[in-house]
Scaffold this active site. Structure first.
Site, short mmCIF file in Angstrom:
data_model
loop_
_atom_site.label_atom_id
_atom_site.label_comp_id
_atom_site.label_asym_id
_atom_site.label_seq_id
_atom_site.Cartn_x
_atom_site.Cartn_y
_atom_site.Cartn_z
N GLU A 75 42.37 52.34 45.47
CA GLU A 75 41.23 51.64 46.05
C GLU A 75 40.09 51.50 45.05
OE1 GLU A 75 38.55 49.87 48.86
OE2 GLU A 75 40.72 49.87 48.49
N HIS A 78 40.71 48.98 42.22
CA HIS A 78 40.50 47.63 42.75
C HIS A 78 39.01 47.31 42.82
CE1 HIS A 78 40.39 44.80 46.40
NE2 HIS A 78 40.72 44.09 45.36
N HIS A 247 54.95 33.10 61.26
CA HIS A 247 54.86 33.02 59.79
C HIS A 247 56.14 32.43 59.22
CE1 HIS A 247 53.49 33.79 55.82
NE2 HIS A 247 54.37 34.74 55.56
N HIS A 308 54.84 38.06 46.01
CA HIS A 308 54.76 37.05 47.07
C HIS A 308 53.31 36.67 47.33
CE1 HIS A 308 56.29 34.71 50.37
NE2 HIS A 308 55.61 35.40 51.27
#
Length: 335
Positions: A75, A78, A247, A308
């Site tokens: 975290e 990032h 989706h 992805h």
């Protein structure tokens, strides 16, 4: 001098944005979104507490969430990269407005506002305990930053833009539709991830037998406000399956619409630039579809899932660049 600096800065900012998108996906997929339960620090410190005394102090301050160093570092790394990105966008804004040469100012202004809002979304992601609508908005904000930076990069390099192609004017409505379809599919993917529905269906092509009788549209697309903690999701399995099914259906629609547009653009384009963009769009679309199928077949392997997410961002970027080229040529034709 300032123009050259802006050109280089815009390139590095785009690359950093891509890194931040990858790190964001990695953080989310390793369930590290609450690796630090406060913001902007981590358990009250500017970096992850590592000494015994600081760990004890951290766990005393947040007894409901014991420190997990791996998740906390995910975290915070990032956040460090995202903070650096904010500073670079601020530099672009100030150089564009106060530099000694004429430079585009609208996009740097929009980028500055967006990165501030993106920082707020990052804070709300933590303080609202991974509220799905905030998590999805944070994802879309990152992708939007990448697309706007791509447009700004092009604005600083007008010599790269080739001549007008009047025959492509009729493709503009399909280009707009394709961009909207891609953006909606990405948002749906973000909603799937934010509600931990990526593995709700494990069979191809749609879902497990009887999926149609288990659809829960109301629950699947409700905001589910009022929960104290959204980590690992609050929806029922049927609602998660519903999100996942939509989706997948969206993926099919995106494949058809975007594939058709890519093919038509490649057939009708005359310049190398537009032909290359058409081929790039088709290649990215195919790669994204393959990665999506592999997510199901291999049960969401981490690196594949991160890829992805990243390829989806580039698919949207490619469509935005193409739409920008088509709109620019339309304006030139009208004048």
């Amino acid at each position: 001098m300032n123009k050259t600096l802006l050109q280089k800065l815009s390139t590095w900012t785009i690359l950093l944005t891509m890194v931040v998108i990858i790190l964001g996906a990695y953080t989310r997929l390793t369930d590290a979104g609450l690796g630090c339960p406060d913001w902007p620090g981590c358990y009250g410190f500017i970096k992850v507490p590592m000494t015994e005394s600081r760990i004890a102090q951290a766990e005393m301050a947040f007894p409901e969430r014991p420190l997990e160093p791996f998740k906390a570092w995910n975290e915070m790394i990032h956040r460090y990269f995202a903070g650096t990105l904010g500073l670079m966008i601020a530099a672009i804004f100030f150089i564009s407005w106060f530099g000694k040469f004429s430079a585009p100012r609208l996009l740097p202004s929009v980028l500055a506002v967006l990165v501030i809002f993106q920082a707020a979304l990052g804070a709300w992601t933590v303080t609202l305990s991974l509220l799905p609508i905030v998590v999805m908005a944070h994802l879309m904000g990152g992708f939007t930053l990448l697309c706007l930076l791509g447009l700004y990069w092009l604005q600083l390099r007008p010599e790269l833009l080739q001549g007008m192609e009047p025959q492509l004017h009729k493709l503009k409505p399909l280009a707009v539709l394709t961009t909207v379809v891609v953006a909606l599919q990405i948002a749906l993917g973000g909603w799937t991830a934010a509600n931990y529905a990526a593995l709700a269906c494990l069979e191809l092509p749609i879902c497990e037998p009887g999926w149609a009788s288990r659809l829960e549209l109301g629950e699947a697309f409700s905001l589910h406000l009022g929960y104290d903690d959204y980590e690992f999701g609050v929806m029922s399995q049927d609602a998660r399956q519903t999100i996942h099914v939509f989706h997948r259906i969206g993926a099919g629609i995106t494949l058809l619409v975007t594939g058709l547009f890519s093919w038509l653009l490649w057939q009708q384009a005359k310049t190398d630039l537009m032909k290359k963009l058409a081929l790039a769009l088709g290649a990215i679309l195919l790669l994204q579809f393959i990665l999506g199928v592999l997510n199901i077949v291999l049960h969401l392997p981490l690196l594949n899932a991160v890829a992805h997410n990243f390829v989806g961002a580039n698919l949207l970027l490619c469509m935005v660049v193409i739409l920008y080229q088509l709109r620019r040529r339309t304006r030139e034709q009208e004048t």
